[in-house]
Write an enzyme that holds these catalytic residues in place. Structure first.
Site, mmCIF file in Angstrom:
data_model
loop_
_atom_site.group_PDB
_atom_site.id
_atom_site.type_symbol
_atom_site.label_atom_id
_atom_site.label_comp_id
_atom_site.label_asym_id
_atom_site.label_seq_id
_atom_site.Cartn_x
_atom_site.Cartn_y
_atom_site.Cartn_z
ATOM 1 N N CYS A 113 17.058 76.727 15.257
ATOM 2 C CA CYS A 113 15.958 75.558 14.736
ATOM 3 C C CYS A 113 14.930 76.370 13.985
ATOM 4 O O CYS A 113 15.149 76.636 13.005
ATOM 5 C CB CYS A 113 15.303 74.940 15.944
ATOM 6 S SG CYS A 113 14.250 73.331 15.603
ATOM 7 N N GLU A 115 22.375 74.247 22.607
ATOM 8 C CA GLU A 115 22.044 74.304 24.067
ATOM 9 C C GLU A 115 22.104 72.752 24.465
ATOM 10 O O GLU A 115 21.783 72.533 25.795
ATOM 11 C CB GLU A 115 20.854 75.001 24.342
ATOM 12 C CG GLU A 115 19.717 74.439 24.233
ATOM 13 C CD GLU A 115 19.125 74.537 23.052
ATOM 14 O OE1 GLU A 115 17.980 73.979 22.832
ATOM 15 O OE2 GLU A 115 19.901 74.853 22.059
ATOM 16 N N HIS A 126 20.228 72.018 17.783
ATOM 17 C CA HIS A 126 19.951 72.772 19.277
ATOM 18 C C HIS A 126 21.359 72.893 19.882
ATOM 19 O O HIS A 126 21.976 71.849 20.514
ATOM 20 C CB HIS A 126 18.998 72.130 20.150
ATOM 21 C CG HIS A 126 17.683 72.319 19.474
ATOM 22 N ND1 HIS A 126 16.778 73.443 20.353
ATOM 23 C CD2 HIS A 126 16.821 71.735 18.823
ATOM 24 C CE1 HIS A 126 16.015 73.238 19.739
ATOM 25 N NE2 HIS A 126 15.674 72.426 18.909
#
Length: 391
Positions: A266, A351, A349
């Site tokens: 990011c 995750e 992202h």
């Protein structure tokens, strides 16, 4: 008066007013108004430091039905300036819940508003771009059923207009850890240093799950201090704000380029591009949600991704990097890899938290890059490169 819902307003800097009802902590707040299209994950969104300075509007109408718990926190507290939904649940129907969303917002001082036309608000942002806004509750003006006057609404508009923009502002010192720390892990493998610009817990948890020893350092940490920790890899984290402003980070990342396998996420993706001489730009309304389609240019596969960013890298400005991922909605750059070094990054992202897990493979790719790099080079070569970089 018992049973009376407290009135509230959201006033945008252009004078548009949305009338609704107070929720969460009572008071007033000002910030950049953005929207998120995720159906769930409100706790992760509120506690993501990347939302620092922003009032978040959830497009899905009902929020809060499964409550809040300590396990889903992405940092030690909420970072949103305000939270907006069509309707918030008063009950938490989930055995994991420890608080309702209302109790959570009240405890941490998050000012909210419900009952407004969120569809109209989101259309306005999509068509005209993000705006600054003020949420105010009626009790500030004397009574829960207070009818806001034109003079009061104009004062709230001026307050929104005068609020300091996110553009041109370095927000790293406000969200980064003040001191280095080691993330608890049961294993002790290759050592990864994380430059913290506002990192989410889920990123570090994924690194630890792969057996990495993780040391998190402030975003302002210079290159020589990072190398003194003898890391095997570097992760540049997510975070809020204008990527052009933490210029110290551009210098540090440039000095470390090629010395260590590096993974940017990011804001970290944007900082890598800027360090390498690329350009970034502010988007009209950004990407925020858990359903953004991204094409992997290396495999041709489509990944559904979780995203949260208001800036992007100019794909035509890349010099030593090649594009690896693009957004299928607007064609913006979503990933890149260095032409010579084991350095790569993604704008989204992997995750998730919240969102799908289509991109979790990127953490394992980072592990493979670290293992391959150190198996082929070793510390003496790293020391030679560090000397060449003046570290």
């Amino acid at each position: 008066m018992a049973g009376v819902k407290e009135r509230a307003v959201l006033v945008l800097e252009d004078g548009t007013v949305y009338h609704g009802y107070a929720f969460g902590a009572r008071g007033k707040t000002v910030g950049e108004v953005v929207f998120n299209t995720a159906q769930t994950g409100y706790q992760e969104i509120m506690t993501d430091p990347s939302y620092h300075g922003q009032i978040v509007v959830m497009t899905y109408p009902h929020q809060g039905n499964y409550g809040v718990n300590v396990y889903d926190m992405q940092s030690n507290r909420p970072w949103v300036r305000g939270f907006v939904a069509k309707e918030f649940s008063r009950v938490a129907s989930n055995p994991r819940a420890q608080q309702t969303i209302g109790e959570f917002m009240e405890f941490y001082g998050v000012v909210g508003i419900e009952g407004i036309d969120t569809r109209a608000l989101v259309r306005k942002i999509r068509e005209g771009g993000v705006l600054k806004g003020t949420i105010a509750h009626a009790s500030l003006f004397g009574a829960p059923d207070h009818a806001f006057t034109q003079e009061e609404l104009e004062a709230l508009r001026r307050e929104a207009q005068a609020w300091t923009d996110i553009d041109g502002r370095d927000m790293t010192p406000e969200v980064s850890t003040p001191l280095p720390y080691a993330w608890p892990t049961l294993k002790s493998g290759r050592r990864i240093v994380v430059m913290d610009f506002g990192i989410k817990h889920a990123i570090v948890e994924n690194l630890a799950a792969l057996g990495f020893e993780v040391i998190v350092v402030p975003g302002k940490t210079p290159a020589h201090q990072i190398m003194a920790l003898e890391p095997h890899g570097l992760l540049i984290s997510n975070g809020p704000g204008d990527p052009t402003m933490p210029r110290y980070a551009h210098e540090t990342i440039w000095k470390l380029m090629g010395l260590l396998p590096t993974f940017g996420i990011c804001l970290g993706h944007q900082l890598l591009a800027l360090a390498a001489g690329g350009r970034t730009f502010k988007m009209k309304f950004g990407h925020r949600g858990a359903n953004h389609p991204v094409k992997n240019l290396q495999t041709g596969k489509i990944e559904i991704t979780s995203q949260n960013h208001g800036y992007a890298v100019d794909i035509d400005s890349l010099k030593d990097f090649r594009p690896t991922h693009v957004n299928l909605n607007d064609g913006t750059l979503e990933g890149m890899a260095h032409a010579r070094y084991p350095v790569f990054s993604v704008q989204y992202h992997p995750e998730a938290a919240p969102g799908p897990h289509d991109a979790l493979y990127l953490f394992r790719r980072f592990l493979e890059e670290v293992e391959a790099f150190h198996g082929a080079t070793g510390l003496p070569v790293e020391k030679q490169r560090a000397d060449q970089h003046g570290i």
